[in-house]
Write a protein that holds these residues in place. Structure first.
Motif, PDB file in Angstrom:
ATOM      1  N   LYS A 248       0.812  -1.205   0.000  1.00  0.00           N
ATOM      2  CA  LYS A 248       0.000   0.000   0.000  1.00  0.00           C
ATOM      3  C   LYS A 248       0.855   1.270   0.000  1.00  0.00           C
ATOM      4  N   LEU A 249       2.080   1.151   0.472  1.00  0.00           N
ATOM      5  CA  LEU A 249       2.967   2.305   0.523  1.00  0.00           C
ATOM      6  C   LEU A 249       3.307   2.847  -0.860  1.00  0.00           C
ATOM      7  N   PHE A 250       3.145   2.009  -1.887  1.00  0.00           N
ATOM      8  CA  PHE A 250       3.661   2.353  -3.211  1.00  0.00           C
ATOM      9  C   PHE A 250       2.611   2.249  -4.315  1.00  0.00           C
ATOM     10  N   THR A 251       1.342   2.205  -3.930  1.00  0.00           N
ATOM     11  CA  THR A 251       0.271   2.085  -4.914  1.00  0.00           C
ATOM     12  C   THR A 251      -0.692   3.268  -4.803  1.00  0.00           C
ATOM     13  N   ASN A 252      -1.624   3.359  -5.708  1.00  0.00           N
ATOM     14  CA  ASN A 252      -2.576   4.474  -5.729  1.00  0.00           C
ATOM     15  C   ASN A 252      -3.271   4.629  -4.382  1.00  0.00           C
ATOM     16  N   GLY A 253      -3.408   5.868  -3.957  1.00  0.00           N
ATOM     17  CA  GLY A 253      -4.061   6.144  -2.680  1.00  0.00           C
ATOM     18  C   GLY A 253      -3.131   6.085  -1.492  1.00  0.00           C
ATOM     19  N   ASN A 254      -1.820   6.250  -1.733  1.00  0.00           N
ATOM     20  CA  ASN A 254      -0.870   6.167  -0.615  1.00  0.00           C
ATOM     21  C   ASN A 254      -0.671   7.500   0.108  1.00  0.00           C
ATOM     22  N   ASP A 255      -1.633   8.388  -0.020  1.00  0.00           N
ATOM     23  CA  ASP A 255      -1.557   9.683   0.660  1.00  0.00           C
ATOM     24  C   ASP A 255      -1.697   9.527   2.176  1.00  0.00           C
ATOM     25  N   GLU A 256      -0.868  10.258   2.904  1.00  0.00           N
ATOM     26  CA  GLU A 256      -1.049  10.455   4.345  1.00  0.00           C
ATOM     27  C   GLU A 256      -1.124   9.150   5.135  1.00  0.00           C
ATOM     28  N   LEU A 257      -0.398   8.139   4.747  1.00  0.00           N
ATOM     29  CA  LEU A 257      -0.411   6.875   5.481  1.00  0.00           C
ATOM     30  C   LEU A 257       0.303   7.017   6.824  1.00  0.00           C
ATOM     31  N   GLN A 258       0.011   6.101   7.735  1.00  0.00           N
ATOM     32  CA  GLN A 258       0.560   6.184   9.086  1.00  0.00           C
ATOM     33  C   GLN A 258       2.076   6.053   9.119  1.00  0.00           C
ATOM     34  N   GLU A 259       2.639   5.427   8.095  1.00  0.00           N
ATOM     35  CA  GLU A 259       4.100   5.250   8.056  1.00  0.00           C
ATOM     36  C   GLU A 259       4.803   6.449   7.450  1.00  0.00           C
ATOM     37  N   SER A 260       4.079   7.249   6.698  1.00  0.00           N
ATOM     38  CA  SER A 260       4.680   8.383   6.001  1.00  0.00           C
ATOM     39  C   SER A 260       5.052   9.493   6.974  1.00  0.00           C
ATOM     40  N   ILE A 261       6.265   9.980   6.844  1.00  0.00           N
ATOM     41  CA  ILE A 261       6.728  11.108   7.647  1.00  0.00           C
ATOM     42  C   ILE A 261       6.849  12.353   6.783  1.00  0.00           C
ATOM     43  N   ASP A 344       1.912   3.525 -11.608  1.00  0.00           N
ATOM     44  CA  ASP A 344       0.495   3.871 -11.652  1.00  0.00           C
ATOM     45  C   ASP A 344      -0.144   3.198 -12.870  1.00  0.00           C
ATOM     46  N   PHE A 345      -0.841   2.095 -12.626  1.00  0.00           N
ATOM     47  CA  PHE A 345      -1.450   1.345 -13.722  1.00  0.00           C
ATOM     48  C   PHE A 345      -2.757   1.970 -14.212  1.00  0.00           C
ATOM     49  N   THR A 346      -3.137   3.124 -13.627  1.00  0.00           N
ATOM     50  CA  THR A 346      -4.365   3.781 -14.067  1.00  0.00           C
ATOM     51  C   THR A 346      -4.119   4.836 -15.129  1.00  0.00           C
ATOM     52  N   THR A 347      -2.865   5.144 -15.405  1.00  0.00           N
ATOM     53  CA  THR A 347      -2.567   6.178 -16.395  1.00  0.00           C
ATOM     54  C   THR A 347      -1.894   5.574 -17.621  1.00  0.00           C
ATOM     55  N   GLY A 348      -2.182   6.136 -18.771  1.00  0.00           N
ATOM     56  CA  GLY A 348      -1.547   5.692 -20.008  1.00  0.00           C
ATOM     57  C   GLY A 348      -0.757   6.799 -20.663  1.00  0.00           C
ATOM     58  N   ILE A 349      -0.367   7.793 -19.877  1.00  0.00           N
ATOM     59  CA  ILE A 349       0.374   8.937 -20.388  1.00  0.00           C
ATOM     60  C   ILE A 349       1.735   8.982 -19.716  1.00  0.00           C
ATOM     61  N   VAL A 350       2.782   9.062 -20.504  1.00  0.00           N
ATOM     62  CA  VAL A 350       4.144   9.118 -19.963  1.00  0.00           C
ATOM     63  C   VAL A 350       4.300  10.341 -19.055  1.00  0.00           C
ATOM     64  N   GLY A 351       4.852  10.128 -17.887  1.00  0.00           N
ATOM     65  CA  GLY A 351       5.075  11.227 -16.952  1.00  0.00           C
ATOM     66  C   GLY A 351       3.838  11.684 -16.215  1.00  0.00           C
ATOM     67  N   ASP A 352       2.806  10.828 -16.144  1.00  0.00           N
ATOM     68  CA  ASP A 352       1.536  11.232 -15.541  1.00  0.00           C
ATOM     69  C   ASP A 352       1.188  10.398 -14.314  1.00  0.00           C
ATOM     70  N   GLY A 353       2.164   9.704 -13.740  1.00  0.00           N
ATOM     71  CA  GLY A 353       1.893   8.878 -12.570  1.00  0.00           C
ATOM     72  C   GLY A 353       1.428   9.699 -11.386  1.00  0.00           C
ATOM     73  N   GLY A 354       0.414   9.204 -10.687  1.00  0.00           N
ATOM     74  CA  GLY A 354      -0.168   9.971  -9.592  1.00  0.00           C
ATOM     75  C   GLY A 354       0.086   9.388  -8.216  1.00  0.00           C
ATOM     76  N   ILE A 355       1.098   8.541  -8.077  1.00  0.00           N
ATOM     77  CA  ILE A 355       1.410   7.929  -6.784  1.00  0.00           C
ATOM     78  C   ILE A 355       2.497   8.745  -6.094  1.00  0.00           C
ATOM     79  N   ASN A 356       2.267   9.093  -4.835  1.00  0.00           N
ATOM     80  CA  ASN A 356       3.212   9.919  -4.097  1.00  0.00           C
ATOM     81  C   ASN A 356       4.520   9.177  -3.827  1.00  0.00           C
ATOM     82  N   PHE A 357       5.597   9.948  -3.737  1.00  0.00           N
ATOM     83  CA  PHE A 357       6.890   9.386  -3.365  1.00  0.00           C
ATOM     84  C   PHE A 357       7.132   9.692  -1.894  1.00  0.00           C
ATOM     85  N   THR A 358       7.276   8.650  -1.083  1.00  0.00           N
ATOM     86  CA  THR A 358       7.506   8.843   0.351  1.00  0.00           C
ATOM     87  C   THR A 358       9.001   8.934   0.599  1.00  0.00           C
ATOM     88  N   SER A 359       9.455  10.132   0.871  1.00  0.00           N
ATOM     89  CA  SER A 359      10.885  10.393   1.044  1.00  0.00           C
ATOM     90  C   SER A 359      11.387   9.945   2.412  1.00  0.00           C
TER      91      SER A 359
END
Length: 477
Positions: A248-261, A344-359
């Motif tokens: 879940k950390l790396f798939t769609n909807g990974n906003d504001e998860l409990q592990e994310s700092i 992001d398997f929901t997009t078909g446009i290069v550079g359009d991924g909508g999954i957040n990167f947890t730094s």
């Protein structure tokens, strides 16, 4: 020209200086109409956070993973910069190094603009403390990448209002110790100023984010007692915990998860706001049928076969991180390794991924704390934190390891926990293991490459030296 450090500083200075630049068209914001209210500072910070999208979108993945034994490139037409990373033969013209340098100094310049203007605007102390804390975090964040990649770098802690001010400023590279002092002081102050601030999203700086990054700084500078103290403070906040589902950390909807700092937001469907992980982590094939419109992969950062085979039996992270078979347009599947994180398997446009990167995430806190404990003669206690991460991965606990064996186990754990997150190069360089690991990797694969002593630092971008010859180049390049 000799005092001009970079295009990014000039551009950021110029964009805020109405006394020497006439903005065209007239609706563009100038200093006369900006930094006048708390809302303006919020807007400035949003823009500064947004700049991190370009930092993490491919550049730091290539520099942090493609330069290691984790991944290689199988593109039919690799970029020169990618080939250099794959072979650990980076040159001063490498585009990824240019990207990190320019975006990092732009982040620093924007932070300085905010910091220099706060006292002149009427707002509550709480607002001022928050904006200052966030700007200090972002400045430290940028400098931490710069100092680890390039070593000595210029220290810019003022806001420029004209090119003439830039000309007069000392842009020579400062010793690593001085840069780390700036980073440390910024993060200590940021953590204090943001303490107790409510309502912050995970894409904003916070006390937890500042202390987590500070802990990583202390580990990097081998101040293990200090690292142990500040990382324990993050744990004791009880604000964060491991997400039960690693995938879940790396798939769609990974906003504001409990592990994310601290996370970098990406949005699909907004021009320029998405990421490119969906193409660079997929095989270079024209017949991929896994995305809308059958978008093809690029094969630019793919798991090595050794990496795919190295996971322990039962490690749940394996299926969340690496795919073994590609679905084709024909509907059939064909064996081919590819990365799954942030795809992001929901997009078909290069550079359009909508999954957040947890730094920054909590698993890193636990493993860094375990490292600090091990390095301060508390190896027995360190097992608890290593095993917490292993338990989430479905793996049995480690027990009875001595200091050396624990360090080896921890290095291995970080390899799998943070695969495709850009950590591997920084981890191996930090622990002095980069040359040993990579030279053995090249040897095992029959590759005529090696990592020389000077290659544990990256070259200063040639573009910057052309602008400011006084920067000089790192030895060996």
């Amino acid at each position: 020209m000799k005092k001009y450090i970079l295009y990014s500083l000039i551009a950021v200075a110029a964009s805020s200086c109405s006394d020497f630049l006439n903005l065209q068209p007239e609706y563009q914001i100038s200093e006369n109409s900006f930094y006048k209210s708390p809302k303006d500072f919020e807007t400035a910070l949003v823009g500064n956070y947004a700049g991190l999208q370009g930092l993490h979108n491919t550049a730091l993945i290539d520099l942090g993973d493609l330069t290691t034994d984790n991944t290689d490139i199988k593109s039919t037409s690799p970029l020169v910069a990618e080939a250099e990373c794959d072979e650990v033969n980076l040159t001063a013209s490498n585009d990824f190094l240019n990207t990190v340098w320019s975006i990092s100094f732009a982040t620093i310049a924007r932070s300085n603009n905010i910091l220099s203007r706060l006292d002149a605007v009427t707002m509550t102390d709480a607002q001022k403390n928050q904006y200052k804390g966030e700007a200090l975090f972002l400045r430290a964040y940028a400098y931490f990448y710069l100092v680890r990649l390039f070593g000595n770098v210029p220290i810019v802690d003022v806001s420029f209002r004209s090119p003439d001010e830039i000309m007069k400023f000392d842009m020579t590279r400062r010793p690593v110790a001085e840069v780390y002092n700036v980073i440390t002081q910024d993060l200590i102050q940021s953590a204090t100023l943001l303490n107790g601030v409510a309502g912050l999203s995970k894409s904003q700086a916070s006390t937890g984010a500042a202390k987590t990054l500070l802990g990583k700084v202390y580990l990097t500078t081998r101040q293990f007692d200090l690292a142990k103290t500040v990382l324990k403070e993050v744990i004791d906040l009880k604000t964060y915990s491991l997400n039960p589902d690693y995938k879940k950390l790396f798939t769609n909807g990974n906003d504001e998860l409990q592990e994310s700092i601290f996370e970098v937001k990406y949005l699909s469907g907004n021009v320029g706001e998405g990421n490119s992980f969906s193409t660079i982590f997929m095989p270079s094939r024209f017949d991929v049928g896994m995305f809308p419109g059958n978008m093809q992969g690029a094969g630019r950062v793919l798991p090595t076969r050794q990496m795919a085979n190295a996971y322990e039996k039962g490690d749940l992270r394996r299926t969340a991180s690496i795919g073994d078979s590609v679905k084709l347009i024909s509907g059939k599947y064909e064996k081919d390794l590819f990365g799954l994180k942030f795809v992001d398997f929901t997009t078909g446009i290069v550079g359009d991924g909508g999954i957040n990167f947890t730094s920054l995430r909590y698993a890193d806190v636990l493993l860094m704390y375990a490292e600090a404990l091990n390095e301060t003669s508390s190896t027995a206690d360190a097992h608890t934190y290593l095993n917490t991460v292993r338990s989430r991965a479905g793996l049995p606990a480690k027990a009875g390891l001595d200091k050396a064996a624990f360090a080896s186990a921890l290095e291995n754990e970080r390899k799998f926990e943070f695969f495709l997150e850009g950590h591997r190069w920084f981890d191996l360089v930090r622990t002095g293991r980069y040359q040993v690991v990579m030279n053995q990797y090249f040897k095992d694969n029959g590759l005529n490459f090696s990592v020389a002593d000077h290659e544990v630092l990256m070259p200063i971008p040639l573009r910057e030296i052309d602008i400011n010859p006084n920067l000089g180049q790192n030895p060996g390049y």
